[in-house]
Design an enzyme around this catalytic site. Sequence first.
Site, PDB file in Angstrom:
ATOM      1  N   GLY A 131       1.050  -1.351  -0.335  1.00  0.00           N
ATOM      2  CA  GLY A 131       0.161  -0.088  -0.500  1.00  0.00           C
ATOM      3  C   GLY A 131       0.664   1.098  -0.629  1.00  0.00           C
ATOM      4  O   GLY A 131       2.031   1.556  -0.462  1.00  0.00           O
ATOM      5  N   CYS A 132       0.356   2.869   0.604  1.00  0.00           N
ATOM      6  CA  CYS A 132       0.422   3.747   0.595  1.00  0.00           C
ATOM      7  C   CYS A 132       2.543   3.302   1.446  1.00  0.00           C
ATOM      8  O   CYS A 132       2.806   2.658   2.017  1.00  0.00           O
ATOM      9  CB  CYS A 132       0.128   4.532   1.556  1.00  0.00           C
ATOM     10  SG  CYS A 132       0.797   6.108   1.493  1.00  0.00           S
ATOM     11  N   PHE A 133       3.328   3.868   0.783  1.00  0.00           N
ATOM     12  CA  PHE A 133       4.720   3.659   1.675  1.00  0.00           C
ATOM     13  C   PHE A 133       5.232   4.430   2.362  1.00  0.00           C
ATOM     14  O   PHE A 133       5.891   3.949   2.827  1.00  0.00           O
ATOM     15  CB  PHE A 133       5.799   4.279   0.202  1.00  0.00           C
ATOM     16  CG  PHE A 133       5.633   5.056  -0.317  1.00  0.00           C
ATOM     17  CD1 PHE A 133       5.500   6.281  -0.400  1.00  0.00           C
ATOM     18  CD2 PHE A 133       6.405   4.681  -1.598  1.00  0.00           C
ATOM     19  CE1 PHE A 133       5.606   7.295  -0.775  1.00  0.00           C
ATOM     20  CE2 PHE A 133       6.567   6.047  -2.846  1.00  0.00           C
ATOM     21  CZ  PHE A 133       6.538   6.978  -2.354  1.00  0.00           C
ATOM     22  N   TRP A 134       4.070   5.504   2.756  1.00  0.00           N
ATOM     23  CA  TRP A 134       4.773   5.877   3.961  1.00  0.00           C
ATOM     24  C   TRP A 134       4.931   5.568   5.260  1.00  0.00           C
ATOM     25  O   TRP A 134       5.640   5.482   6.252  1.00  0.00           O
ATOM     26  CB  TRP A 134       3.473   6.954   3.695  1.00  0.00           C
ATOM     27  CG  TRP A 134       4.016   8.883   3.107  1.00  0.00           C
ATOM     28  CD1 TRP A 134       4.714   8.385   2.219  1.00  0.00           C
ATOM     29  CD2 TRP A 134       2.737   9.365   2.689  1.00  0.00           C
ATOM     30  NE1 TRP A 134       5.063   9.774   1.150  1.00  0.00           N
ATOM     31  CE2 TRP A 134       3.669   9.779   1.320  1.00  0.00           C
ATOM     32  CE3 TRP A 134       1.885   9.677   3.157  1.00  0.00           C
ATOM     33  CZ2 TRP A 134       2.904  11.103   0.992  1.00  0.00           C
ATOM     34  CZ3 TRP A 134       1.460  10.719   2.493  1.00  0.00           C
ATOM     35  CH2 TRP A 134       1.519  11.638   1.741  1.00  0.00           C
ATOM     36  N   GLU A 194       4.154   1.186  -5.177  1.00  0.00           N
ATOM     37  CA  GLU A 194       5.258   1.739  -4.237  1.00  0.00           C
ATOM     38  C   GLU A 194       5.462   1.252  -3.149  1.00  0.00           C
ATOM     39  O   GLU A 194       5.026  -0.331  -2.936  1.00  0.00           O
ATOM     40  CB  GLU A 194       4.073   2.679  -3.518  1.00  0.00           C
ATOM     41  CG  GLU A 194       4.087   3.842  -3.832  1.00  0.00           C
ATOM     42  CD  GLU A 194       3.038   4.900  -3.550  1.00  0.00           C
ATOM     43  OE1 GLU A 194       2.859   4.948  -2.392  1.00  0.00           O
ATOM     44  OE2 GLU A 194       2.128   5.915  -3.639  1.00  0.00           O
TER      45      GLU A 194
END
Length: 182
Positions: A26-29, A71
Site C-alpha cells: 500500500g502507501c509506502f509512507w 510503491e
Amino acid sequence: MSKDKSIPSLIQLTRPDTELATFAAGCFWSVELVYQRKEGVIQTQVGYTGGSDNGQVGYEEVCSGATGHAEAVRLEFDPKVVSYESLLAAFWDKHDPTQGNRQGNDIGSQYRSAVFYHNEKQRELAEASKAEKQKHYDQPITTEIKPAGNFYPAEVYHQQYLENRTGQCASKGCCDNIRCYG
C-alpha cells in the site's frame, strides 16, 4: 513546507554482513515507518519497483498507472539482529494482502501487495509465509512474490515522510499508532 522533488541516491549496503529487503503493502509512507521502528533495520528508502524500466519514473507517472510500478520500501537490515522472517511478519501484519490493487481508500496497481526477493532464501521464506498466512483468510491472498528488479527512489519529500512531515515517532521499538492521513 515545500516539496523537494529531487531524487536521492539509491541506498546500498553499508556493511558486508547486511542484506536488502523490499516490500510493497500500500502507501509506502506507513510501511516505511513500520520498518524504521524495527530493531536491526539500518536504513529505509521509499520508491517504485516491479514495473516497466523505460522512461520517467516519478510519483505522478507511477500514480497514473502507466509504469506498472508499486510503491515500495527498500531496506537494509542486519540478519544477526532481525530475521527476514520477522520482516515478513511485519509485512503481513501491516496490510490486508487480499485486497488486490488497493489498500483501504488507496486504489490502483501502485498500492498492490508484493514481496520483491533479493536471493533464493528470501523467495523460499516469502512463499512459505504466504502459504501459512493464507490459512487465516477466506479470500485468496493476492501478494506477488517476484525477484527484486530495478528500484527507483521516490522524491526526497516522500522519504521518511511520516517522521519528517507529521512528527510521528520512528524510534526503534516505538509502538505508537501509525497515522497516515492526519
